[in-house]
Motif scaffolding. Structure first.
Motif, PDB file in Angstrom:
ATOM      1  N   VAL A   1       0.842  -1.187   0.000  1.00  0.00           N
ATOM      2  CA  VAL A   1       0.000   0.000   0.000  1.00  0.00           C
ATOM      3  C   VAL A   1       0.881   1.241   0.000  1.00  0.00           C
ATOM      4  O   VAL A   1       1.914   1.290   0.666  1.00  0.00           O
ATOM      5  CB  VAL A   1      -0.953   0.014   1.215  1.00  0.00           C
ATOM      6  CG1 VAL A   1      -0.208  -0.068   2.526  1.00  0.00           C
ATOM      7  CG2 VAL A   1      -1.856   1.244   1.190  1.00  0.00           C
ATOM      8  N   SER A   2       0.486   2.255  -0.768  1.00  0.00           N
ATOM      9  CA  SER A   2       1.256   3.493  -0.869  1.00  0.00           C
ATOM     10  C   SER A   2       0.319   4.683  -0.774  1.00  0.00           C
ATOM     11  O   SER A   2      -0.512   4.904  -1.663  1.00  0.00           O
ATOM     12  CB  SER A   2       2.024   3.553  -2.196  1.00  0.00           C
ATOM     13  OG  SER A   2       2.559   4.844  -2.402  1.00  0.00           O
ATOM     14  N   GLY A   3       0.454   5.449   0.309  1.00  0.00           N
ATOM     15  CA  GLY A   3      -0.348   6.658   0.430  1.00  0.00           C
ATOM     16  C   GLY A   3      -0.016   7.674  -0.641  1.00  0.00           C
ATOM     17  O   GLY A   3      -0.905   8.347  -1.186  1.00  0.00           O
ATOM     18  N   VAL A   4       1.248   7.774  -0.986  1.00  0.00           N
ATOM     19  CA  VAL A   4       1.684   8.719  -2.022  1.00  0.00           C
ATOM     20  C   VAL A   4       1.140   8.290  -3.386  1.00  0.00           C
ATOM     21  O   VAL A   4       0.589   9.100  -4.138  1.00  0.00           O
ATOM     22  CB  VAL A   4       3.224   8.806  -2.045  1.00  0.00           C
ATOM     23  CG1 VAL A   4       3.697   9.667  -3.210  1.00  0.00           C
ATOM     24  CG2 VAL A   4       3.739   9.372  -0.720  1.00  0.00           C
ATOM     25  N   GLY A   5       1.289   7.004  -3.691  1.00  0.00           N
ATOM     26  CA  GLY A   5       0.769   6.508  -4.953  1.00  0.00           C
ATOM     27  C   GLY A   5      -0.744   6.612  -5.041  1.00  0.00           C
ATOM     28  O   GLY A   5      -1.309   6.969  -6.082  1.00  0.00           O
ATOM     29  N   TRP A   6      -1.405   6.326  -3.940  1.00  0.00           N
ATOM     30  CA  TRP A   6      -2.867   6.377  -3.866  1.00  0.00           C
ATOM     31  C   TRP A   6      -3.364   7.783  -4.185  1.00  0.00           C
ATOM     32  O   TRP A   6      -4.327   7.965  -4.947  1.00  0.00           O
ATOM     33  CB  TRP A   6      -3.272   5.948  -2.471  1.00  0.00           C
ATOM     34  CG  TRP A   6      -4.688   5.545  -2.245  1.00  0.00           C
ATOM     35  CD1 TRP A   6      -5.785   5.876  -2.989  1.00  0.00           C
ATOM     36  CD2 TRP A   6      -5.169   4.727  -1.171  1.00  0.00           C
ATOM     37  NE1 TRP A   6      -6.912   5.323  -2.442  1.00  0.00           N
ATOM     38  CE2 TRP A   6      -6.568   4.614  -1.331  1.00  0.00           C
ATOM     39  CE3 TRP A   6      -4.555   4.088  -0.093  1.00  0.00           C
ATOM     40  CZ2 TRP A   6      -7.357   3.883  -0.436  1.00  0.00           C
ATOM     41  CZ3 TRP A   6      -5.340   3.358   0.787  1.00  0.00           C
ATOM     42  CH2 TRP A   6      -6.717   3.253   0.620  1.00  0.00           C
ATOM     43  N   LEU A   7      -2.717   8.784  -3.612  1.00  0.00           N
ATOM     44  CA  LEU A   7      -3.084  10.168  -3.899  1.00  0.00           C
ATOM     45  C   LEU A   7      -2.949  10.480  -5.385  1.00  0.00           C
ATOM     46  O   LEU A   7      -3.822  11.123  -5.987  1.00  0.00           O
ATOM     47  CB  LEU A   7      -2.197  11.120  -3.086  1.00  0.00           C
ATOM     48  CG  LEU A   7      -2.795  11.675  -1.799  1.00  0.00           C
ATOM     49  CD1 LEU A   7      -1.717  12.410  -1.002  1.00  0.00           C
ATOM     50  CD2 LEU A   7      -3.948  12.620  -2.114  1.00  0.00           C
ATOM     51  N   ALA A   8      -1.867  10.051  -5.993  1.00  0.00           N
ATOM     52  CA  ALA A   8      -1.652  10.301  -7.415  1.00  0.00           C
ATOM     53  C   ALA A   8      -2.729   9.609  -8.254  1.00  0.00           C
ATOM     54  O   ALA A   8      -3.221  10.172  -9.243  1.00  0.00           O
ATOM     55  CB  ALA A   8      -0.263   9.824  -7.834  1.00  0.00           C
ATOM     56  N   VAL A   9      -3.101   8.399  -7.866  1.00  0.00           N
ATOM     57  CA  VAL A   9      -4.154   7.679  -8.576  1.00  0.00           C
ATOM     58  C   VAL A   9      -5.466   8.454  -8.503  1.00  0.00           C
ATOM     59  O   VAL A   9      -6.169   8.629  -9.512  1.00  0.00           O
ATOM     60  CB  VAL A   9      -4.339   6.263  -7.991  1.00  0.00           C
ATOM     61  CG1 VAL A   9      -5.605   5.617  -8.524  1.00  0.00           C
ATOM     62  CG2 VAL A   9      -3.128   5.390  -8.307  1.00  0.00           C
TER      63      VAL A   9
END
Length: 297
Positions: free
Chosen positions: A203-211
């Motif tokens: 899980v990636s909070g940074v990646g999730w935001l970008a998605v």
């Protein structure tokens, strides 16, 4: 994971709602470990999105899809590999073609058995639902993206990259303006961070935001979240804003060299004060820990 008793995670197909032409959603009615499930039809074929957890739930979903299909070909896809979304797929064997993106297939192969055992440990009702369940094996695996022609309607299957999991996939129905997000978006609860070091840290909070930034730009008319009530584009923006809030409050404290235990306590208290009506409070700490780790990279 919560230690509170979990009610029986039963899918209720009798509540299926037609939200667009030949497009049904079986709502989760805010029941724990029950996803929103889609049945999307074209002139030639019907696609099912997610199965519910276990054989009995998936049998209900297959029965509904078969009735809707009326002889049309059946396909199944899942938004990600977690058991309440995918661990009923075996029921569709010989009845439907199961297709997913490659990263999700990797998640199923590498983590599926571990998650099956973890979910069996969540309590008697969940364990019963998982009796006889095998880790799903897709029939077709695609790279990059896949456009599925159902006949007069094309459904877009799009892997998003790391967010809630490594293998998240959204399902777009462009002619209806509908987007199935899986657990990249939920309503009425704190974002689910499956942060379980050292076993699973994808899980990636940074990646999730970008998605979510990318998905918000597509401006779907109807968003079907993984769990919770359906809505419009605000479903995406509300989750994006929460993740941004979580990141900023965590990183600001991390920058001041606070210990993680202090960060957890302060951010948890702040977010509970700001969102007192939301469920899933146990996921705040895991989100903070994930973002603390990402801050160090």
């Amino acid at each position: 994971m919560t230690h509170e008793p979990i009610p029986d995670p039963a899918v209720q197909t009798s509540g299926a709602q037609e939200i667009a032409r030949d497009l049904l959603v079986v709502p989760n009615r805010r029941a724990g470990l029950v996803p929103n499930i889609g049945v999307v039809g074209g002139t030639r074929a019907v696609l099912v999105v997610d199965t519910g957890i276990g054989v009995a739930n998936a049998e209900q979903v297959l029965a509904l899809a078969s009735e809707v299909a009326g002889g049309r070909e059946l396909y199944l896809t899942t938004t990600h590999f977690h058991p309440e979304h995918a661990f009923g797929a075996q029921v569709f064997a010989d009845e439907a073609t199961y297709l997913v993106n490659r990263a999700q297939a990797d998640d199923l192969r590498e983590k599926g058995q571990g998650y099956l055992e973890m979910f069996r440990g969540l309590g008697e009702t969940v364990a019963r639902r998982l009796d006889g369940v095998r880790v799903p094996v897709p029939d077709l695996v695609y790279d990059d993206a896949h456009d599925l022609d159902l006949g007069g309607r094309t459904v877009r299957l799009r892997p998003t990259g790391r967010g809630h999991t490594r293998g998240d996939q959204v399902v777009e129905v462009p002619d209806a303006g509908v987007l199935f997000t899986g657990d990249l978006a939920e309503t009425g609860q704190f974002a689910i961070f499956p942060w379980f070091p050292p076993y699973d840290t994808d899980v990636s909070g940074v990646g999730w935001l970008a998605v979510l930034d990318r998905l918000t730009a597509t401006a779907p008319r109807t968003v079907v979240p993984g769990h919770g009530d359906l809505g419009g584009p605000e479903v995406l923006t509300d989750v994006r804003d929460y993740l941004r809030e979580l990141r900023e409050e965590t990183w600001r404290r991390r920058d001041s060299a606070m210990e993680e235990t202090e960060i957890l306590a302060e951010v948890r208290a702040l977010l509970l004060e700001r969102h007192p009506e939301w469920t899933g409070r146990e996921w705040i700490d895991r989100g903070v820990s994930c973002l603390c780790a990402e801050h160090a990279v």
